[in-house]
Write a protein that holds these residues in place. Structure first.
Motif: not given
Ligand code: THU
Length: 297
Positions: A272-297
């Motif tokens: 992400v970037t805003w006002d000259g700043n930059v930050d970063e995170a993996p999606l797995s950190e932003l959506l822990p224990h996520g529900f996805g295609p694997k949950s239905l497999a």
């Protein structure tokens, strides 16, 4: 960059989004911060032949023709010509009109086959070559020719399409810049919160997106989902990173976008970037224990 398309022939839509990305990258590489516009006509050989004869007295078809609107002094290019660009401001577009490009689609395909690279790379090259002309570059004398080639390579490399390294992935910096330029196209009259996104695919393609609001508020589409839906509908299926740009606060993706990203790319890097700043995170950190295609497999 606003591209005003005039399309007189059949063309693979993936070439159009790539050309939009290349045009944005060209302005960034040149250091132009103003909003600019170029009209781009994609046509058959007969049409470009006609224009070549009428305006240049050359009686044959060609790959690309450029007609600059800005008269740059010798040795000066768009990045150092802010006053001239301001004079080319088109009130209706609210952007500086750099000029017109005509590109032959049969030439894109034939030259790609001849040089042994993809039509995507050839389309990006011809567009970048034309835009360099519209930014004041030329190749009449050796010195000028060299700086034009350097700029073309810089632009193509910034979108992972350099001659040497066609499958190379673009840098984080370039991806963030493409998110910033996608933000210019945000439609956000209700929130006033403009967001841009640039989604990098494993095959090197970049899809840009912006938030698109609606008078019926709930129909708003976020920038990230715009980019992802564009990519999926063009056949992309593997994703490396997404850059998201806003102005005053960190545009970490909303819950809905995290869920959509998780569907196709649970391990994607989110920048992400805003006002000259930059930050970063993996999606797995932003959506822990996520529900996805694997949950239905
Ligand atoms: N928005 C995005 O485009 N991405 C996000 O992840 C957060 C929110 C947009 C949606 C809406 O148009 C505006 O920002 C304010 O919520």
């Amino acid at each position: 960059m606003i591209l005003l398309w005039e399309i007189d022939t059949q063309v693979d839509p993936s070439l159009l989004s790539l050309m939009q990305t290349a045009a944005d990258a060209a302005l960034h590489a040149e250091g132009v911060t103003r909003s600019c516009a170029v009209s781009v006509r994609l046509c058959e050989d007969e049409a470009i032949h006609e224009i070549n004869r009428e305006f240049r007295g050359v009686d044959r078809a060609t790959d690309v023709l450029s007609f600059p609107m800005v008269n740059y002094p010798k040795g000066i290019t768009a990045g150092r010509a802010d006053k001239l660009l301001r004079r080319a401001l088109d009130d209706e577009l609210n952007a500086c009109m750099l000029g017109d490009l005509i590109i032959s689609v049969p030439h894109i395909l034939a030259q790609a086959a001849e040089y042994g690279h993809s039509p995507q790379r050839e389309a990006a090259y011809l567009l970048v070559h034309g835009i360099c002309h519209l930014m004041g570059y030329d190749h009449m004398v050796d010195d000028e020719k060299r700086s034009m080639r350097v700029m073309e390579e810089k632009i193509l490399a910034s979108i992972g399409m350099s001659r040497e390294e066609q499958t190379g992935l673009i840098s984080d910096e370039a991806l963030l810049a493409l998110a910033v330029s996608a933000r210019e196209r945000s439609y956000s009259p209700y929130s006033g919160y403009a967001v841009g996104a640039a989604l990098l695919c494993a095959d090197g393609r970049v899809f840009q997106g912006c938030n698109i609001e609606n008078a019926s508020f709930g129909l708003t589409n976020c920038a990230e989902r715009t980019a992802m839906f564009k990519a999926i509908s063009e056949g992309a299926d593997e994703f490396v990173a997404i850059a998201i740009a806003a102005e005053k606060s960190a545009p970490w993706p909303c819950g809905a976008c995290r869920q959509v990203l998780n569907e196709f790319a649970p391990d994607i890097r989110v920048l992400v970037t805003w006002d000259g700043n930059v930050d970063e995170a993996p999606l797995s950190e932003l959506l822990p224990h996520g529900f996805g295609p694997k949950s239905l497999a």
